[in-house]
Design an enzyme around this catalytic site. Structure first.
Site, PDB file in Angstrom:
ATOM      1  CD  GLU A 102      -3.510   0.412   1.989  1.00  0.00           C
ATOM      2  OE1 GLU A 102      -3.989  -0.754   1.918  1.00  0.00           O
ATOM      3  OE2 GLU A 102      -3.354   0.991   2.958  1.00  0.00           O
ATOM      4  CG  HIS A 105       7.132 -29.534   0.154  1.00  0.00           C
ATOM      5  ND1 HIS A 105       7.641 -30.857  -0.307  1.00  0.00           N
ATOM      6  CD2 HIS A 105       8.021 -29.179   1.110  1.00  0.00           C
ATOM      7  CE1 HIS A 105       8.736 -30.913   0.567  1.00  0.00           C
ATOM      8  NE2 HIS A 105       8.831 -30.101   1.306  1.00  0.00           N
ATOM      9  CE  LYS A 122     -12.175   1.939   1.219  1.00  0.00           C
ATOM     10  NZ  LYS A 122     -11.505   2.910   2.094  1.00  0.00           N
TER      11      LYS A 122
HETATM   12  O1  PA5 Z   1      -3.205   1.650   5.996  1.00  0.00           O
HETATM   13  C1  PA5 Z   1      -4.353   2.304   5.858  1.00  0.00           C
HETATM   14  O2  PA5 Z   1      -4.415   3.345   5.994  1.00  0.00           O
HETATM   15  C2  PA5 Z   1      -5.374   1.316   5.454  1.00  0.00           C
HETATM   16  O3  PA5 Z   1      -5.098  -0.014   5.224  1.00  0.00           O
HETATM   17  C3  PA5 Z   1      -6.424   1.491   6.638  1.00  0.00           C
HETATM   18  O4  PA5 Z   1      -5.998   0.901   7.783  1.00  0.00           O
HETATM   19  C4  PA5 Z   1      -7.681   0.422   6.174  1.00  0.00           C
HETATM   20  O5  PA5 Z   1      -8.185   0.982   5.032  1.00  0.00           O
HETATM   21  C5  PA5 Z   1      -8.774   0.680   7.293  1.00  0.00           C
HETATM   22  O6  PA5 Z   1      -9.249   2.012   7.256  1.00  0.00           O
HETATM   23  P1  PA5 Z   1      -9.692   2.581   8.607  1.00  0.00           P
HETATM   24  O7  PA5 Z   1      -9.098   2.292   9.838  1.00  0.00           O
HETATM   25  O8  PA5 Z   1     -10.151   3.983   8.342  1.00  0.00           O
HETATM   26  O9  PA5 Z   1     -11.200   1.641   8.845  1.00  0.00           O
END
Ligand code: PA5
Length: 432
Positions: A285, A306, A420
């Site tokens: 990410e 494996h 989303k």
């Molecule tokens: O690293 C990040 O920002 C994301 O992976 C969030 O943790 C994830 O989308 C969850 O978001 P939130 O904590 O706002 O529900």
């Protein structure tokens, strides 16, 4: 502390080339530490460990005490992405593998809100019905659909079963200090609440209450974890070409520019499976944007030798491997001798299982290097809270430096919005 061994890359990179990338990494480290780069309003994690004192730890531990009094035997941690992976990784790494089957006491932590499977949800509700449950709901934005759906169901179960007042005692919310639906709901209902600071992104939040509260509820020593992270913070601020975070960031960028587009995180310890998941999120990410980025994958060896071993050895040569090594096992098991030796294993009699694991690791490293897969070895002394704290901070620091060398902002995730929008439209959410 975290050590790094880059000798498994020697036959793939030239020394001068590596030194050039170390200089790039040092420049990126400077930008990160001077807080002058892209996304610099999300650098709260850099000095986070040293800012955690007794009061912050006691606040997290107060939830443990509160629920001990109520004899809570199941804690549902609701969150997705950075709001659950760190806690899940730590709890899996530190727990007895067969804790559930052994029926060991203390609240069992389970996770929800990280998927939308109806069967998973129904099975979670089955579990609530036979236990004495409580819930920690975690969402920084307070608006994420998956945890919101799970929380609505768990909240409704708790309220119906125990009444509104008692349900409120069994719910803790961890969210933004002011924004989001979860914050308004928590204020309205009067839940015990922890704040996720604005300047700490989800995937960098494991050392905030997001990680510390669930880890403490699972019975682990969060003070030791924070100590590990504090030591790592101190060590990794060093502006030196010997700094392991700088060296690792340099090597992964050099390998990437040389065509090794996939980083395979590997471990010979099944308890580290979720550390692999946490690493995939942290790096994927943070770095996968603007048409660039190392693709992070993870495997557990020898299990996956494996299944994935063939590809790693002989498939497309776009991989490098980062192995997380634990220097010392916590337990000892010796292979017994057998008079008949029908299985032909007496050559191993008297040896520890971990000795075999180490020889498998060494043999794998040699084979993969021969097969064209550079090997980076990250190792810690043992698998405990302290060393996990070191590892969490270490990888966060590497990620920040590495992404700046790559030339991307590690602290945003614009691409996550795409699915989303489609999902909301399909679900007929108002406004979409
Ligand atoms: O690293 C990040 O920002 C994301 O992976 C969030 O943790 C994830 O989308 C969850 O978001 P939130 O904590 O706002 O529900």
């Amino acid at each position: 502390m975290v050590n790094i061994d880059l000798t498994g890359c020697d036959s793939f990179v030239k020394k001068e080339q590596f030194n050039e990338y170390v200089n790039k990494a040092l420049a990126a480290q400077k930008v990160l530490q001077e807080e002058s780069g892209a996304g610099n309003d999300f650098l709260g994690w850099q000095h986070l460990p040293s800012s955690i004192g007794k009061a912050e730890l006691d606040d997290c531990l107060s939830v443990v005490d509160r629920w001990l009094e109520r004899e809570i035997d199941l804690v549902v941690v609701i969150g997705i992405g950075g709001s659950y992976l760190g806690a899940k990784a730590a709890i899996e790494a530190l727990s007895h593998t067969f804790a559930c089957q052994l029926g060991s006491h203390g609240p069992k932590v389970v996770f929800a809100g990280e998927n939308l499977s109806e069967d998973y949800t129904a099975e979670l509700l089955d579990l609530l019905r036979v236990r004495n449950p409580a819930c920690v709901v975690i969402s920084k934005s307070g608006t994420t659909t998956e945890p919101a759906v799970a929380f609505r169901l768990v909240k409704s179960y708790l309220e119906q079963t125990y009444g509104k007042k008692e349900a409120c005692e069994r719910i803790v919310a961890i969210t933004d200090k002011a924004r989001g639906a979860l914050k308004s709901l928590a204020n309205q209902e009067g839940y015990k609440t922890f704040v996720i600071e604005d300047n700490i992104g989800g995937r960098f939040s494991v050392l905030t209450p997001v990680g510390l509260v669930p880890i403490a509820l699972a019975g682990f020593d969060i003070a030791a974890m924070v100590r590990g992270a504090q030591d790592a913070e101190k060590a990794l601020f060093a502006a030196s070409g010997e700094n392991p975070a700088v060296r690792y960031a340099a090597m992964r960028n050099l390998l990437y520019d040389d065509g090794k587009k996939v980083e395979l995180f590997a471990s010979f310890h099944p308890k580290l499976q979720y550390l692999g998941e946490w690493l995939k999120q942290l790096f994927g990410e943070s770095e996968g944007k603007d048409g660039k980025g190392i693709f992070p994958a993870s495997v557990i060896f020898t299990t996956d030798l494996h299944s994935m071993g063939q590809y790693i050895q002989e498939g497309e040569r776009m991989l490098f491997e980062t192995v997380i090594t634990i220097d010392n096992a916590q337990r000892e098991v010796t292979i017994p001798s057998d008079e008949q030796n029908l299985d032909g294993l007496n050559y191993l009699a008297g040896k520890h299982v971990e000795h075999c694991n180490r020889m498998a690791q060494l043999g794998t490293k040699m084979a993969h290097i021969d097969g064209g897969v550079p090997n980076i070895d990250i190792h810690v002394e043992k698998l405990d809270e302290y060393n996990l704290g070191c590892l969490f901070y270490f990888f966060e620091k590497v990620c920040g430096i590495s992404a700046y060398v790559l030339g991307v902002n590690p602290f945003n995730q614009p691409g996550v919005e795409a699915y989303k929008k489609n999902m909301f439209k399909l679900l007929e959410k108002p406004g979409y």
